[in-house]
Design a protein around this motif. Structure first.
Motif, short mmCIF file in Angstrom:
data_model
loop_
_atom_site.label_atom_id
_atom_site.label_comp_id
_atom_site.label_asym_id
_atom_site.label_seq_id
_atom_site.Cartn_x
_atom_site.Cartn_y
_atom_site.Cartn_z
N ARG A 70 -9.13 7.14 2.78
CA ARG A 70 -8.33 5.94 3.04
C ARG A 70 -7.31 6.14 4.16
O ARG A 70 -6.97 5.17 4.85
CB ARG A 70 -7.58 5.52 1.77
N HIS A 71 -6.81 7.35 4.38
CA HIS A 71 -5.65 7.52 5.26
C HIS A 71 -5.88 8.38 6.49
O HIS A 71 -5.00 8.44 7.35
CB HIS A 71 -4.46 8.05 4.45
N HIS A 72 -7.00 9.05 6.61
CA HIS A 72 -7.23 9.92 7.76
C HIS A 72 -7.10 9.16 9.08
O HIS A 72 -6.42 9.60 10.00
CB HIS A 72 -8.59 10.61 7.68
N ALA A 126 -2.18 18.19 9.09
CA ALA A 126 -1.33 17.52 8.09
C ALA A 126 -2.07 17.37 6.77
O ALA A 126 -1.49 17.59 5.70
CB ALA A 126 -0.87 16.16 8.61
N LEU A 127 -3.34 17.01 6.84
CA LEU A 127 -4.11 16.84 5.61
C LEU A 127 -4.36 18.17 4.91
O LEU A 127 -4.35 18.23 3.68
CB LEU A 127 -5.41 16.10 5.90
N VAL A 160 1.38 9.17 1.04
CA VAL A 160 1.20 8.64 2.40
C VAL A 160 2.47 8.89 3.21
O VAL A 160 2.40 9.32 4.37
CB VAL A 160 0.84 7.14 2.38
N ALA A 161 3.62 8.62 2.63
CA ALA A 161 4.88 8.85 3.33
C ALA A 161 5.03 10.33 3.67
O ALA A 161 5.45 10.67 4.79
CB ALA A 161 6.05 8.39 2.48
N TYR A 162 4.68 11.19 2.74
CA TYR A 162 4.76 12.63 2.99
C TYR A 162 3.83 13.01 4.14
O TYR A 162 4.21 13.74 5.05
CB TYR A 162 4.38 13.40 1.72
N ALA A 163 2.60 12.50 4.11
CA ALA A 163 1.63 12.82 5.16
C ALA A 163 2.10 12.32 6.52
O ALA A 163 1.96 13.02 7.52
CB ALA A 163 0.27 12.22 4.81
N ARG A 164 2.67 11.13 6.57
CA ARG A 164 3.20 10.61 7.84
C ARG A 164 4.32 11.51 8.37
O ARG A 164 4.41 11.78 9.56
CB ARG A 164 3.72 9.20 7.66
#
Length: 184
Positions: free
Chosen positions: A16-18, A42-43, A70-74
């Motif tokens: 979903r977020h890559h 990051a992932l 998601v916030a952490y990954a950003r």
């Protein structure tokens, strides 16, 4: 080792977020290969911390309604981009005495029309660029942007405002307005 249900959950998160994380990295660095590397790094970092990031270890973020992983990954992408840019700047400074210097004078008097958005974004400081990209390209709220960058909402407001003002000077008011989809 992460349990199978967590592994499946992370796989779903990755799917979903890559693309969003790679887009963020591209907008921050301007280089597609670097962007893919940063998103992947990051992932990987997120995977190593998945048991802590996905769970109830972050009640404050969930209480505020944040999608914490998601916030952490950003935030990880933004930090890695900042580090990559700083390394590149240090390397350029180290090598600058050995380069031939060319004039970057533009003969066209309509410079604002000739400057594209990527070049204009690259001219912003990292903090301003990150705020503008997260707020306008990814359409995050001020609170989500602050969480991703680890700064206050006030900092996001001021950096976004200053960044947009600089873009307006570089691109013209109409082009900068179209950048954020508001046609100002």
């Amino acid at each position: 080792m992460v349990p199978d249900d967590a592994s499946a959950e992370f796989h779903d998160f990755f799917e979903r977020h890559h693309a969003e994380l790679a887009r963020l990295a591209y907008l921050l660095t301007g280089d597609p290969d670097t962007a893919e590397d940063l998103a992947a790094d990051a992932l990987v970092e997120l995977w190593h911390r998945w048991d802590r990031v996905r769970g109830a270890d972050h009640p404050v973020a969930y209480a505020r309604g944040a999608d914490h992983p998601v916030a952490y990954a950003r935030g990880v992408v933004a930090n890695k981009a900042r580090s990559r840019i700083r390394s590149a700047v240090r390397e350029r400074r180290r090598l600058s005495p050995f380069r031939l210097h060319r004039s970057e004078r533009v003969d066209d008097p309509d410079v604002a029309a000739a400057v594209d958005v990527r070049t204009a974004l690259a001219r912003l400081s990292f903090g301003k660029r990150a705020c503008v990209v997260l707020r306008h390209a990814l359409d995050l709220s001020e609170r989500e942007t602050a969480l991703a960058l680890g700064v206050s909402v006030g900092t996001v407001k001021s950096q976004t405002s200053k960044g947009m003002a600089e873009l307006r000077r570089m691109l013209g008011t109409r082009a900068a307005g179209e950048l954020v989809g508001r046609g100002q």
